[in-house]
Motif scaffolding. Structure first.
Motif, PDB file in Angstrom:
ATOM      1  N   ILE A 188       0.882  -1.173   0.000  1.00 57.96           N
ATOM      2  CA  ILE A 188       0.000   0.000   0.000  1.00 57.96           C
ATOM      3  C   ILE A 188       0.918   1.221   0.000  1.00 57.96           C
ATOM      4  CG2 ILE A 188      -1.824   1.246   1.220  1.00 57.96           C
ATOM      5  CD1 ILE A 188      -2.465  -1.481   2.628  1.00 57.96           C
ATOM      6  N   ILE A 189       0.800   2.031  -1.048  1.00 59.68           N
ATOM      7  CA  ILE A 189       1.720   3.152  -1.236  1.00 59.68           C
ATOM      8  C   ILE A 189       0.979   4.479  -1.083  1.00 59.68           C
ATOM      9  CG2 ILE A 189       3.252   4.336  -2.871  1.00 59.68           C
ATOM     10  CD1 ILE A 189       4.392   1.687  -1.858  1.00 59.68           C
ATOM     11  N   GLU A 190       1.534   5.361  -0.263  1.00 58.16           N
ATOM     12  CA  GLU A 190       1.005   6.717  -0.138  1.00 58.16           C
ATOM     13  C   GLU A 190       1.789   7.646  -1.056  1.00 58.16           C
ATOM     14  OE1 GLU A 190       0.137   8.865   3.802  1.00 58.16           O
ATOM     15  OE2 GLU A 190       1.971   9.857   3.079  1.00 58.16           O
ATOM     16  N   CYS A 191       1.076   8.347  -1.933  1.00 61.47           N
ATOM     17  CA  CYS A 191       1.684   9.407  -2.739  1.00 61.47           C
ATOM     18  C   CYS A 191       1.539  10.694  -1.931  1.00 61.47           C
ATOM     19  CB  CYS A 191       0.983   9.540  -4.086  1.00 61.47           C
ATOM     20  SG  CYS A 191       1.431   8.267  -5.275  1.00 61.47           S
ATOM     21  N   SER A 192       2.612  11.126  -1.327  1.00 67.09           N
ATOM     22  CA  SER A 192       2.550  12.238  -0.380  1.00 67.09           C
ATOM     23  C   SER A 192       2.183  13.564  -1.031  1.00 67.09           C
ATOM     24  CB  SER A 192       3.892  12.369   0.350  1.00 67.09           C
ATOM     25  OG  SER A 192       4.211  11.161   1.001  1.00 67.09           O
ATOM     26  N   GLU A 193       2.267  13.615  -2.339  1.00 66.24           N
ATOM     27  CA  GLU A 193       1.924  14.841  -3.063  1.00 66.24           C
ATOM     28  C   GLU A 193       0.414  14.993  -3.243  1.00 66.24           C
ATOM     29  OE1 GLU A 193       3.391  17.035  -7.201  1.00 66.24           O
ATOM     30  OE2 GLU A 193       4.230  15.088  -6.620  1.00 66.24           O
TER      31      GLU A 193
END
Length: 286
Positions: A188-193
């Motif tokens: 599960i990847i968070e795109c911080s942008e």
């Protein structure tokens, strides 16, 4: 084009009693999607009310009415299946009141184009709440348990894992799915942008001598019925610490801060009792 095939994004917006004030949020991103389903779980035909959204692009926006109130989990699962039938590679789930602060869908696509996403089950935004403000930053990171709204779900993995667990019905469907995702070796990847303005519950200010010391969410006693029913169900299924900790935190909030404690305790007890009995439907049918 391979690039387009890899990033065909179809939206699922689950409604319960559609509200025109939410339409402005939806207008901001819906035309960036390849297709979108408006899933109405009210049990009534609200197609006339939602027509102004459909009219933005009738070829790519579709209103779907559940004939009866089947619950959030079953309604979103229906949307997942419809999206996959339309050859979605990714499915975006959005609560009607949620809105992106920025061009999150383009940020998601950029991540998909530039990374190996074969083992990425979910791409998540940063969640900006009025009680916990967040802003955009650069980079990505692996995370554990993002909320459902604003997340992009890998359609192939969704199909492989058989969607959300129907027994979660209304609450913690995203928690249960995230546990399963991780158990099966996916990321599960968070795109911080990418930033989502998120409204999961009424914000309650905890004050001492008239000064707010911190803010927390507060739901109704009936919603606590569903939360504790799902919490107990997931606990018995996985014995997961995160699930236990958020359920215990809700219990502490009732003890320390909430009025109507008897009503909350009654609903929490009923939820756990029904989970033990195997009842996971609408509270009115128990």
């Amino acid at each position: 084009c391979l690039m387009e095939k890899e990033a065909k994004i179809i939206g699922v917006i689950p409604f319960y009693k559609p509200n025109k004030k939410d339409f402005e949020n939806i207008r901001k991103y819906i035309l960036e999607l390849d297709y979108c389903f408006l899933l109405d779980d009210t049990g009534l035909d609200n197609s006339e009310l939602c027509q102004e959204i459909v009219d933005m692009d009738p070829q790519r926006i579709e209103y779907i009415q559940n004939e009866t109130n089947i619950g959030l989990c079953a309604s979103v699962n229906r949307g997942f299946k419809l999206a996959i039938e339309r050859q979605a590679n990714w499915v975006l789930v959005m609560n009607p009141d949620g809105t992106f602060q920025n061009n999150a869908i383009d940020i998601y696509k950029k991540y998909i184009y530039n990374n190996d996403v074969s083992h990425v089950a979910i791409i998540a935004p940063v969640f900006n709440l009025d009680r916990k403000e967040r802003c955009a930053s650069l980079g990505t990171k692996e995370v554990g348990f993002p909320d459902m709204s604003g997340c992009l779900y890998n359609a192939e993995i969704l199909d492989k894992l058989n969607y959300y667990d129907q027994n979660t019905y209304f609450y913690s469907l995203d928690v249960e799915y995230c546990i399963r995702v991780r158990k099966n070796g996916y990321k599960i990847i968070e795109c911080s942008e990418a930033v989502l303005n998120h409204y999961p519950a009424e914000t309650f200010n905890v004050k001492i001598f008239g000064k707010t010391i911190f803010k927390c969410g507060r739901d109704t006693p009936q919603r606590y019925y569903y939360q504790f029913r799902s919490g107990y169900y997931i606990h018995k299924k996985y014995h997961n610490f995160y699930n236990f900790s958020i359920t215990f935190y809700k219990f502490l909030k009732v003890i320390l801060f909430f009025d109507q404690k008897k009503d909350y305790f009654k609903m929490m007890r009923l939820g756990i009792q029904d989970a033990k009995k195997g009842f996971y439907g609408n509270i009115t049918e128990r």
